[in-house]
Enzyme design. Structure first.
Site, PDB file in Angstrom:
ATOM      1  N   GLY A 284       0.825  -1.199   0.000  1.00  5.87           N
ATOM      2  CA  GLY A 284       0.000   0.000   0.000  1.00  5.87           C
ATOM      3  C   GLY A 284       0.864   1.256   0.000  1.00  5.87           C
ATOM      4  O   GLY A 284       0.540   2.254  -0.648  1.00  5.87           O
TER       5      GLY A 284
ATOM      6  N   ASN B  81      -6.798   5.076   9.615  1.00  2.00           N
ATOM      7  CA  ASN B  81      -6.350   3.798  10.167  1.00  2.00           C
ATOM      8  C   ASN B  81      -6.353   3.749  11.691  1.00  2.00           C
ATOM      9  O   ASN B  81      -6.328   2.675  12.279  1.00  2.00           O
ATOM     10  CB  ASN B  81      -4.965   3.435   9.631  1.00  2.00           C
ATOM     11  CG  ASN B  81      -3.977   4.568   9.727  1.00  2.00           C
ATOM     12  OD1 ASN B  81      -4.213   5.655   9.206  1.00  2.00           O
ATOM     13  ND2 ASN B  81      -2.882   4.342  10.411  1.00  2.00           N
TER      14      ASN B  81
ATOM     15  N   GLN C  88      -7.465   1.176   4.301  1.00  4.29           N
ATOM     16  CA  GLN C  88      -8.311   0.677   5.391  1.00  4.29           C
ATOM     17  C   GLN C  88      -9.742   0.400   4.931  1.00  4.29           C
ATOM     18  O   GLN C  88     -10.506  -0.246   5.649  1.00  4.29           O
ATOM     19  CB  GLN C  88      -8.361   1.694   6.542  1.00  4.29           C
ATOM     20  CG  GLN C  88      -7.086   1.777   7.350  1.00  4.29           C
ATOM     21  CD  GLN C  88      -6.801   0.517   8.170  1.00  4.29           C
ATOM     22  OE1 GLN C  88      -7.701  -0.188   8.590  1.00  4.29           O
ATOM     23  NE2 GLN C  88      -5.530   0.248   8.400  1.00  4.29           N
TER      24      GLN C  88
ATOM     25  N   SER D  91      -4.171  -2.374  -0.119  1.00  5.52           N
ATOM     26  CA  SER D  91      -3.113  -3.292   0.315  1.00  5.52           C
ATOM     27  C   SER D  91      -3.720  -4.619   0.758  1.00  5.52           C
ATOM     28  O   SER D  91      -4.628  -4.644   1.590  1.00  5.52           O
ATOM     29  CB  SER D  91      -2.336  -2.656   1.470  1.00  5.52           C
ATOM     30  OG  SER D  91      -1.384  -3.585   1.955  1.00  5.52           O
ATOM     31  N   GLY D  92      -3.199  -5.706   0.190  1.00  5.62           N
ATOM     32  CA  GLY D  92      -3.781  -7.033   0.435  1.00  5.62           C
ATOM     33  C   GLY D  92      -3.816  -7.472   1.890  1.00  5.62           C
ATOM     34  O   GLY D  92      -4.801  -8.048   2.346  1.00  5.62           O
ATOM     35  N   HIS D  93      -2.749  -7.175   2.640  1.00  4.09           N
ATOM     36  CA  HIS D  93      -2.682  -7.737   3.995  1.00  4.09           C
ATOM     37  C   HIS D  93      -3.664  -7.096   4.970  1.00  4.09           C
ATOM     38  O   HIS D  93      -3.808  -7.537   6.104  1.00  4.09           O
ATOM     39  CB  HIS D  93      -1.247  -7.702   4.539  1.00  4.09           C
ATOM     40  CG  HIS D  93      -0.742  -6.365   4.976  1.00  4.09           C
ATOM     41  ND1 HIS D  93      -0.735  -5.987   6.292  1.00  4.09           N
ATOM     42  CD2 HIS D  93      -0.214  -5.331   4.283  1.00  4.09           C
ATOM     43  CE1 HIS D  93      -0.215  -4.770   6.393  1.00  4.09           C
ATOM     44  NE2 HIS D  93       0.111  -4.345   5.183  1.00  4.09           N
TER      45      HIS D  93
ATOM     46  N   CYS E  13       2.473   2.116  13.890  1.00  5.41           N
ATOM     47  CA  CYS E  13       3.610   2.849  13.355  1.00  5.41           C
ATOM     48  C   CYS E  13       4.224   3.749  14.429  1.00  5.41           C
ATOM     49  O   CYS E  13       5.317   4.246  14.277  1.00  5.41           O
ATOM     50  CB  CYS E  13       3.186   3.715  12.186  1.00  5.41           C
ATOM     51  SG  CYS E  13       2.195   2.803  11.017  1.00  5.41           S
TER      52      CYS E  13
HETATM   53  C1  LIG Z   1      -1.449  -0.103   6.315  1.00  6.17           C
HETATM   54  C2  LIG Z   1      -1.691   1.177   5.646  1.00  6.17           C
HETATM   55  C3  LIG Z   1      -0.854   1.647   4.630  1.00  6.17           C
HETATM   56  C4  LIG Z   1       0.400   0.926   4.229  1.00  6.17           C
HETATM   57  O1  LIG Z   1       0.153  -0.307   3.584  1.00  6.17           O
HETATM   58  P1  LIG Z   1       1.353  -1.346   3.478  1.00  6.17           P
HETATM   59  O2  LIG Z   1       0.859  -2.392   2.525  1.00  6.17           O
HETATM   60  O3  LIG Z   1       1.577  -1.883   4.844  1.00  6.17           O
HETATM   61  O4  LIG Z   1       2.531  -0.618   2.937  1.00  6.17           O
HETATM   62  C5  LIG Z   1      -1.154   2.850   4.024  1.00  6.17           C
HETATM   63  N1  LIG Z   1      -2.233   3.551   4.377  1.00  6.17           N
HETATM   64  C6  LIG Z   1      -3.077   3.131   5.338  1.00  6.17           C
HETATM   65  C7  LIG Z   1      -4.267   3.944   5.675  1.00  6.17           C
HETATM   66  C8  LIG Z   1      -2.831   1.942   6.017  1.00  6.17           C
HETATM   67  O5  LIG Z   1      -3.658   1.540   6.971  1.00  6.17           O
END
Ligand SMILES: *Cc1c(COP(=O)(O)O)cnc(C)c1O
Length: 403
Positions: free
Chosen positions: A75, A156, A184, A204-206, A330
């Site tokens: 992401g 987030n 999110q 972002s997949g995870h 973070c």
């Molecule tokens: C987790 C997150 C990201 C970063 O995504 P990654 O795949 O971990 O680099 C960016 N923006 C938001 C709002 C997030 O929650």
């Protein structure tokens, strides 16, 4: 040292477990297709099939064309690409101003800082005390040299869902590109890029039960930010590098699953969220919900417990097998209170005592009850030992927002 065997995972905004059905597809892609999707023989075609399917699934989930989905490493990369790619592209036309908000993810904020060091100008929009960016503030900040507006779809930390459709309409009216970090939101709430009207959107997949290390940027046809990764011809020549075949298969399957049962999934998470918020606010004195209850991600609970440090609560919860987060993961390596909580006007000392619990589809009501019961036990016990709490016990506690 844990005093219980079980693990209750309530940090789904940080990352999510890979769903069994997703693992199955990922394993199949890793064990079968050994070819390169660019190669012209059958095992190459087999790998390409996984990539094509994943792309089609992601495109369908957000209502765009497969050719408008570009896979990235995460992401953060999608955010960097949208922001830096747009800045570099439009600087040539004399547009060196960008607009974002104060409570974005660091992938956005630090990209902006990097651009400021290169001579770009950035406006950071304020956040209301209940956690929203106002479209009228966006409009007021737009200038003739504005290249991009980027505001996140859902925060987030406090889970508030932003008026992106209205913001995108303002951008369109003024001919400014509009990006949203929807990391999110995708897989958590309905997302339709045609309805939203944004030009670019990150995911972002995870964050929705796919593996880590795979993200995507939606780029509307006709919008051409500069490439961040140059090289081979993958991803329509716009993001080079041999494809993460298994990751792409996984993100496609995960998003298909998340959006296929979205209403049920949201209702389930809302039930856990509302139960938890209600019970904590009722049973723990001076607990405060951060961010509006309305227009909030279905799985997000963010509460301040004045008189305590979040780290203390985090460690106590860990001993009880509960995984949660203080404000944002973070911030774990920083002593500053969360920039998100500061942006809504929360005083620093209260910001320090804030916890985020985020429910996923796999969580149960028993787990929500266990969380509340554990908090009801540990918060009064820790407060009884807290100077911060005891010092203020006989004075009037004024924990009102600064704004
Ligand atoms: C987790 C997150 C990201 C970063 O995504 P990654 O795949 O971990 O680099 C960016 N923006 C938001 C709002 C997030 O929650």
């Amino acid at each position: 040292m844990r005093i219980v065997e079980k693990i209750v995972y309530l940090d789904n905004a940080a990352t999510t477990p890979v769903a069994p059905e997703v693992l199955e597809v990922v394993t199949k892609a890793l064990s079968g297709a050994c070819g390169n999707p660019s190669s012209h023989y059958s095992v190459g075609y087999e790998a390409k099939e996984f990539v094509d399917t994943g792309r089609a699934q992601v495109a369908k989930a957000i209502n765009c064309q497969p050719g408008e989905i570009f896979f990235t490493g995460c992401g953060s990369e999608a955010d960097n690409w949208a922001i830096k790619g747009t800045a570099l592209k439009l600087a040539k036309k004399g547009k060196k101003h960008l607009i974002t908000s104060q409570f974005e993810h660091h992938a956005v904020l630090h990209s902006m800082k990097a651009l400021e060091r290169e001579g770009f100008e950035v406006t950071y929009l304020p956040i209301t005390s209940d956690g929203f960016v106002r479209p009228e503030d966006v409009e007021a900040a737009i200038r003739p040299d504005t290249a991009l507006v980027t505001v996140m779809m859902a925060n987030n930390e406090i889970g508030t869902i932003q008026p992106i459709k209205e913001i995108a309409a303002v951008c369109k009216k003024h001919g400014v590109w509009c990006h949203t970090d929807a990391v999110q939101a995708v897989g958590a709430i309905p997302i339709d890029v045609q309805d939203l009207g944004v030009d670019m959107l990150s995911m972002s997949g995870h964050k929705f039960n796919a593996p880590k290390g795979i993200g995507a940027l939606y780029i509307r046809r006709g919008i051409l930010p500069y490439n961040l990764i140059d090289g081979g011809g993958q991803e329509g020549r716009r993001r080079a590098g041999t494809e993460n075949v298994a990751g792409i298969a996984g993100i496609g399957k995960a998003l298909e699953m998340a959006t296929g049962h979205l209403e049920e999934k949201m209702a389930h998470q809302r039930e856990l969220r509302d139960y938890t918020i209600n019970r904590i606010l009722k049973n723990i004195p001076l607990a405060r919900l951060n961010g509006s209850w309305e227009n909030r991600l279905p799985g997000n609970v963010n509460i301040s417990f004045p008189g305590l440090e979040g780290e203390t609560i985090l460690l106590d919860l860990d001993m009880h097998g509960i995984c949660a987060s203080t404000g944002s993961a973070c911030n774990s390596d920083s002593l500053d209170p969360s920039h998100v909580l500061l942006s809504i006007g929360l005083p620093e000392e209260i910001g320090h005592g804030s916890m985020r619990f985020t429910f996923g589809p796999q969580n149960t009501m028993e787990e929500a009850e266990y969380l509340c019961q554990t908090l009801e036990e540990i918060i009064p016990r820790r407060r009884a030992m807290s100077c911060m709490w005891l010092q203020n016990e006989n004075t009037v506690r004024d924990f009102n927002l600064k704004k």
